[in-house]
Enzyme design. Structure first.
Site, PDB file in Angstrom:
ATOM      1  N   GLU A 122      21.816 -23.750  -5.151  1.00  0.00           N
ATOM      2  CA  GLU A 122      20.378 -23.689  -4.913  1.00  0.00           C
ATOM      3  C   GLU A 122      20.092 -23.667  -3.412  1.00  0.00           C
ATOM      4  O   GLU A 122      20.956 -24.030  -2.603  1.00  0.00           O
ATOM      5  CB  GLU A 122      19.656 -24.859  -5.584  1.00  0.00           C
ATOM      6  CG  GLU A 122      20.158 -26.232  -5.222  1.00  0.00           C
ATOM      7  CD  GLU A 122      19.503 -27.333  -6.073  1.00  0.00           C
ATOM      8  OE1 GLU A 122      18.524 -27.054  -6.782  1.00  0.00           O
ATOM      9  OE2 GLU A 122      19.984 -28.474  -6.005  1.00  0.00           O
ATOM     10  N   GLY A 175      15.342 -26.289  -1.389  1.00  0.00           N
ATOM     11  CA  GLY A 175      14.936 -26.626  -2.753  1.00  0.00           C
ATOM     12  C   GLY A 175      16.055 -27.283  -3.521  1.00  0.00           C
ATOM     13  O   GLY A 175      16.571 -26.725  -4.488  1.00  0.00           O
ATOM     14  N   SER A 226      22.594 -12.866  -9.959  1.00  0.00           N
ATOM     15  CA  SER A 226      21.588 -12.987 -11.010  1.00  0.00           C
ATOM     16  C   SER A 226      20.498 -11.919 -11.023  1.00  0.00           C
ATOM     17  O   SER A 226      19.834 -11.728 -12.047  1.00  0.00           O
ATOM     18  CB  SER A 226      20.945 -14.373 -10.974  1.00  0.00           C
ATOM     19  OG  SER A 226      20.349 -14.609  -9.711  1.00  0.00           O
ATOM     20  N   SER A 234       7.637 -16.296 -11.307  1.00  0.00           N
ATOM     21  CA  SER A 234       7.475 -15.716  -9.965  1.00  0.00           C
ATOM     22  C   SER A 234       7.809 -14.230  -9.969  1.00  0.00           C
ATOM     23  O   SER A 234       7.578 -13.545  -8.988  1.00  0.00           O
ATOM     24  CB  SER A 234       8.380 -16.439  -8.961  1.00  0.00           C
ATOM     25  OG  SER A 234       9.742 -16.204  -9.267  1.00  0.00           O
ATOM     26  N   ASP A 253      16.356 -29.760  -5.628  1.00  0.00           N
ATOM     27  CA  ASP A 253      15.926 -30.681  -6.681  1.00  0.00           C
ATOM     28  C   ASP A 253      17.030 -30.997  -7.683  1.00  0.00           C
ATOM     29  O   ASP A 253      17.128 -32.121  -8.178  1.00  0.00           O
ATOM     30  CB  ASP A 253      14.689 -30.139  -7.406  1.00  0.00           C
ATOM     31  CG  ASP A 253      14.878 -28.716  -7.916  1.00  0.00           C
ATOM     32  OD1 ASP A 253      15.160 -27.835  -7.090  1.00  0.00           O
ATOM     33  OD2 ASP A 253      14.740 -28.486  -9.136  1.00  0.00           O
ATOM     34  N   LYS A 280      17.150 -12.350 -16.671  1.00  0.00           N
ATOM     35  CA  LYS A 280      16.055 -12.927 -17.446  1.00  0.00           C
ATOM     36  C   LYS A 280      15.750 -12.162 -18.740  1.00  0.00           C
ATOM     37  O   LYS A 280      15.221 -12.746 -19.699  1.00  0.00           O
ATOM     38  CB  LYS A 280      14.791 -12.989 -16.592  1.00  0.00           C
ATOM     39  CG  LYS A 280      14.828 -14.014 -15.471  1.00  0.00           C
ATOM     40  CD  LYS A 280      14.643 -15.420 -15.988  1.00  0.00           C
ATOM     41  CE  LYS A 280      14.411 -16.414 -14.866  1.00  0.00           C
ATOM     42  NZ  LYS A 280      14.205 -17.791 -15.366  1.00  0.00           N
TER      43      LYS A 280
END
Length: 320
Positions: free
Chosen positions: A204, A208, A304, A78, A210, A53
Site C-alpha cells: 500500500e 495510506g 492490478s 474511485s 491503514d 475489478k
C-alpha cells in the site's frame, strides 16, 4: 456465506469463464536480476475495463435474481470498480448508478458513463461514500455492490491468484496491491490453499498505511483519506470482511512512496512495454525498491490495473 473458501473462488472462476479475460503472465530477465528471484507478473491491466475489478463485479452481479437485475445496481468507486459494475450490469441487461469522487480521473468517469452508467459525484474528503451509496440504493430499490467488502466480489478477485498458480505452479510469495483489501482477501484465500507455505504480502502507499497499522494493532484502524497518486488505494480503513480474512492470511504489508510507484510505472513502460496506473504498479514498486526482505526463489506480483489517461500518464512519468 459464512467465510470465503477456495471452493467459492473456483465457483467464481466458472461464472466468469468466457466473459472475463484470462490475463497473461509476464516475465522479465531484467526484473529477475534486479529482484534476485524468478518473478511472474499477473497482468490485470489487460482485463476487461483495464483492471481486476471486473472479475468480482461480474461474479456478484451474475448471482442476482431477475427481480434484482430489473431494479438495477449501484456502487461507489474511485474508478475501476465503477467501470466494472457498469459493464457487468450492461452485459446482464441491468442498469447502474455509480457514486464517484469529484476528483476521480476523468478517463475513469468517462468510461463508466460509456458503459451506460449514471455517475453521481461526491467529495471523497468530506462525505461518507458508503453511507451515500446505501441511501441511493434504498431510495431507488437498487442492489448495492460494494467494491471489496462482499464475499462474491472477493471470490471473483481471488481468481487472479487461482489463474496465476494454475499457470506457473507453486510460489514462495505473492505481492498484491491493497486498497480496501478485496483483491488480497480473494487472492490469499486461493493462494494459501493452492500453494502451502506461500508468503502473502500486501502493498500500500506509504501515505495510506491503514492495513499495516491495522495488522500491527490487531484491529481496524482509520486514518485520514490519504493523498497519493495511487487513487485506487486512497482508502481510510480496511474493509470489515476483508480485514478478518487478511489478518489471518497475510504475513506483512509493505509500504511504497509515490516516487517508487512512478519508478515502477516507468520500468513497466520502458522494459515490459505496458502501461500501469499508479495503484496497478504499487506491488511491482515494492519489489523494485527492495521493500521485501528474504525473497523466495519464485515470486508472483499482481499488476492490478492500467486505467490512466494519456495526459496524466505523461505528466506522471515526467514528474518521476
Amino acid at each position: 456465506m459464512a467465510e470465503l473458501s477456495l471452493t467459492d473462488v473456483q465457483a467464481a472462476a466458472g461464472r466468469i469463464a468466457g466473459v472475463a479475460h484470462r490475463t497473461p503472465v509476464l516475465t522479465s530477465r531484467t526484473l529477475d536480476e534486479r529482484a534476485g528471484a524468478q518473478v511472474f507478473l499477473k497482468a490485470e491491466n489487460f482485463q476487461r475495463i483495464g483492471a481486476f475489478k471486473f472479475r468480482g463485479a461480474f461474479n456478484a452481479i451474475s448471482r442476482l435474481s431477475p427481480d434484482e437485475l430489473s431494479r438495477g445496481v449501484t456502487a461507489y468507486s474511485s474508478g475501476n470498480h465503477a467501470q466494472a459494475v457498469a459493464l457487468a450490469a450492461q452485459l446482464v441487461g441491468s442498469k447502474a448508478a455509480i457514486l464517484m469522487p469529484a476528483d476521480a480521473p476523468p478517463t475513469k468517469v468517462a468510461a463508466a458513463k460509456g458503459y451506460g452508467a449514471e455517475v453521481v459525484s461526491y467529495d471523497r474528503y468530506t462525505q461518507d461514500r458508503a453511507a451515500l451509496a446505501t441511501e441511493l440504493a434504498r431510495d431507488r430499490g437498487m442492489t448495492l455492490i460494494p467494491p471489496y467488502d462482499h464475499y462474491d466480489v472477493m471470490a471473483g478477485q481471488g481468481t487472479v491468484a487461482l489463474e496465476l498458480i494454475e499457470e506457473v505452479g507453486q510460489l514462495g510469495a505473492l505481492l498484491v496491491p491493497v486498497g480496501g483489501g478485496g483483491l488480497m482477501a480473494g487472492c490469499a484465500t486461493a493462494a494459501t490453499a493452492l500453494s502451502p507455505g506461500i508468503r502473502m504480502i500486501g502493498v500500500e502507499p506509504a501515505a495510506g498505511d491503514d492495513h499495516a497499522r491495522s495488522l500491527a494493532a490487531g484491529e481496524r484502524v482509520t486514518i485520514d483519506v490519504p493523498r497519493t497518486i495511487a487513487d485506487g488505494q486512497a482508502i481510510a480503513t480496511p474493509g470489515e470482511l476483508t480485514f478478518t480474512i487478511n489478518r489471518r492470511l497475510v504475513g506483512a504489508f509493505a509500504l511504497v512512496t509515490d516516487e517508487e510507484i512512478l519508478a515502477a510505472m516507468t520500468f513497466a513502460f520502458e522494459r515490459l512495454k505496458i502501461v500501469l496506473e499508479p495503484s496497478g504498479a504499487s506491488a511491482l514498486a515494492a519489489l523494485l525498491a527492495g521493500r521485501i526482505q528474504g525473497l523466495p526463489e519464485r515470486v508472483g506480483v499482481v499488476l492490478s490495473g492500467g486505467n490512466v489517461g494519456l495526459e496524466r500518464f505523461q505528466a506522471l512519468l515526467a514528474q518521476g
